[in-house]
Design a protein around this motif. Structure first.
Motif, PDB file in Angstrom:
ATOM      1  N   LEU A   1       0.812  -1.223   0.000  1.00 39.83           N
ATOM      2  CA  LEU A   1       0.000   0.000   0.000  1.00 39.83           C
ATOM      3  C   LEU A   1       0.844   1.272   0.000  1.00 39.83           C
ATOM      4  CD1 LEU A   1      -2.840  -1.020   2.457  1.00 39.83           C
ATOM      5  CD2 LEU A   1      -2.949  -0.894  -0.038  1.00 39.83           C
TER       6      LEU A   1
ATOM      7  N   ILE B   1       0.341   3.928  -2.967  1.00 43.63           N
ATOM      8  CA  ILE B   1      -0.217   5.251  -2.681  1.00 43.63           C
ATOM      9  C   ILE B   1       0.764   6.345  -3.092  1.00 43.63           C
ATOM     10  CG2 ILE B   1      -1.041   6.788  -0.851  1.00 43.63           C
ATOM     11  CD1 ILE B   1      -2.829   4.221  -1.708  1.00 43.63           C
ATOM     12  N   GLU B   2       2.054   6.071  -2.924  1.00 39.43           N
ATOM     13  CA  GLU B   2       3.074   7.052  -3.317  1.00 39.43           C
ATOM     14  C   GLU B   2       2.940   7.439  -4.791  1.00 39.43           C
ATOM     15  OE1 GLU B   2       7.745   6.955  -4.385  1.00 39.43           O
ATOM     16  OE2 GLU B   2       7.199   5.946  -2.516  1.00 39.43           O
TER      17      GLU B   2
ATOM     18  N   THR C   1       0.217   6.996  -6.657  1.00 38.71           N
ATOM     19  CA  THR C   1      -1.175   7.344  -6.995  1.00 38.71           C
ATOM     20  C   THR C   1      -1.715   8.302  -5.939  1.00 38.71           C
ATOM     21  OG1 THR C   1      -2.071   5.453  -5.790  1.00 38.71           O
ATOM     22  CG2 THR C   1      -1.649   5.158  -8.147  1.00 38.71           C
ATOM     23  N   PRO C   2      -1.150   9.499  -5.842  1.00 38.66           N
ATOM     24  CA  PRO C   2      -1.581  10.407  -4.774  1.00 38.66           C
ATOM     25  C   PRO C   2      -3.047  10.808  -4.864  1.00 38.66           C
ATOM     26  CG  PRO C   2      -0.125  11.524  -6.316  1.00 38.66           C
ATOM     27  CD  PRO C   2      -0.137  10.079  -6.699  1.00 38.66           C
TER      28      PRO C   2
ATOM     29  N   PRO D   1      -6.426   9.146  -5.708  1.00 35.97           N
ATOM     30  CA  PRO D   1      -7.017   7.845  -6.024  1.00 35.97           C
ATOM     31  C   PRO D   1      -8.166   7.957  -7.014  1.00 35.97           C
ATOM     32  CG  PRO D   1      -7.723   8.560  -3.847  1.00 35.97           C
ATOM     33  CD  PRO D   1      -6.732   9.577  -4.349  1.00 35.97           C
TER      34      PRO D   1
ATOM     35  N   LEU E   1      -8.404   1.937  -5.719  1.00 36.34           N
ATOM     36  CA  LEU E   1      -7.375   2.849  -5.209  1.00 36.34           C
ATOM     37  C   LEU E   1      -7.895   3.662  -4.031  1.00 36.34           C
ATOM     38  CD1 LEU E   1      -5.579   4.021  -8.471  1.00 36.34           C
ATOM     39  CD2 LEU E   1      -4.625   2.645  -6.614  1.00 36.34           C
ATOM     40  N   GLN E   2      -9.158   4.026  -4.054  1.00 40.22           N
ATOM     41  CA  GLN E   2      -9.734   4.735  -2.903  1.00 40.22           C
ATOM     42  C   GLN E   2      -9.693   3.845  -1.668  1.00 40.22           C
ATOM     43  OE1 GLN E   2     -13.586   6.034  -4.258  1.00 40.22           O
ATOM     44  NE2 GLN E   2     -12.741   7.723  -5.440  1.00 40.22           N
TER      45      GLN E   2
ATOM     46  N   ALA F   1      -7.551   1.452  -1.115  1.00 41.50           N
ATOM     47  CA  ALA F   1      -6.143   1.357  -0.720  1.00 41.50           C
ATOM     48  C   ALA F   1      -5.736   2.570   0.108  1.00 41.50           C
ATOM     49  CB  ALA F   1      -5.253   1.225  -1.958  1.00 41.50           C
ATOM     50  N   HIS F   2      -6.142   3.766  -0.321  1.00 43.82           N
ATOM     51  CA  HIS F   2      -5.825   4.993   0.422  1.00 43.82           C
ATOM     52  C   HIS F   2      -6.450   4.951   1.819  1.00 43.82           C
ATOM     53  CE1 HIS F   2      -3.849   7.977  -2.346  1.00 43.82           C
ATOM     54  NE2 HIS F   2      -4.126   7.008  -3.189  1.00 43.82           N
TER      55      HIS F   2
ATOM     56  N   LEU G   1      -4.690   2.328   4.108  1.00 50.24           N
ATOM     57  CA  LEU G   1      -3.363   2.744   4.561  1.00 50.24           C
ATOM     58  C   LEU G   1      -3.462   3.695   5.740  1.00 50.24           C
ATOM     59  CD1 LEU G   1      -0.343   2.516   4.202  1.00 50.24           C
ATOM     60  CD2 LEU G   1      -0.448   4.417   2.598  1.00 50.24           C
ATOM     61  N   LYS G   2      -4.471   4.530   5.769  1.00 51.43           N
ATOM     62  CA  LYS G   2      -4.649   5.456   6.895  1.00 51.43           C
ATOM     63  C   LYS G   2      -4.817   4.710   8.211  1.00 51.43           C
ATOM     64  CE  LYS G   2      -6.925   9.032   4.139  1.00 51.43           C
ATOM     65  NZ  LYS G   2      -8.210   9.697   3.872  1.00 51.43           N
TER      66      LYS G   2
END
Length: 173
Positions: free
Chosen positions: A125, A129-130, A132-133, A135, A140-141, A143-144, A147-148
């Motif tokens: 992740l 994320i790096e 795909t800043p 998403p 991808l959303q 994944a973001h 990761l939080k």
């Protein structure tokens, strides 16, 4: 063209050179355009932990290959670099996994996309994320958001080399 995100990891031999060689082989494939490469992250092994730490990256490519053809490309790169599958989660010279293929959900005998354990692994992740800043798409959303919730220090992921270092992949200058 298809948007594909690959996770690449290595923990045997010259790890840095293994990553470079895998990228060079991908660049050399017809119908594959390497668009973006994450920084390199070092992480402890997952699953079978009695082995060396891994170096991991995520690579964004564009390709006209179908998902099954892209899987064959990944396996060909692994084979060319000498990948031997001794046991699950064991040491490996190189490992290429398809994380995302467009915004598709794919389930075949040989391929699951999104990668089934992607959302559980900070070492996947963080580099994803790096690169795909912003998403785009549900995967991808997710994944973001996931990761939080992860503590990267507890997950044992550390920046090893920033992607801004063009010596990693001079052919992408």
């Amino acid at each position: 063209m298809n948007d594909v995100y690959l996770s690449i990891g290595t923990n045997i031999g010259e790890r840095y050179e293994n990553l470079q060689h895998a990228i060079e082989l991908l660049i050399g494939k017809e119908r594959v355009e390497v668009v973006r490469i994450s920084s390199i992250y070092e992480t402890a092994a997952v699953g079978y932990t009695d082995q060396a730490d891994f170096l991991n990256i995520v690579v964004y490519i564009r390709t006209s290959y179908s998902s099954s053809e892209m899987l064959k490309v990944c396996q060909a790169v692994e084979n060319e670099l000498g990948r031997v599958r001794e046991f699950r989660w064991g040491p490996r010279i190189i490992d290429l996994d398809i994380l995302l293929y467009n915004h598709e959900n794919i389930e075949t005998e040989s391929l699951l996309v999104p990668h089934p354990r992607m959302y559980e692994r900070a070492f996947v992740l963080v580099p994803l994320i790096e690169i795909t800043p912003t998403p785009v798409g549900e995967q991808l959303q997710r994944a973001h958001e996931t990761l939080k919730q992860l503590n990267c220090q507890e997950e044992g992921i550390m920046l090893w080399k920033e992607s801004s270092d063009t010596r990693f992949m001079p052919s992408l200058k």
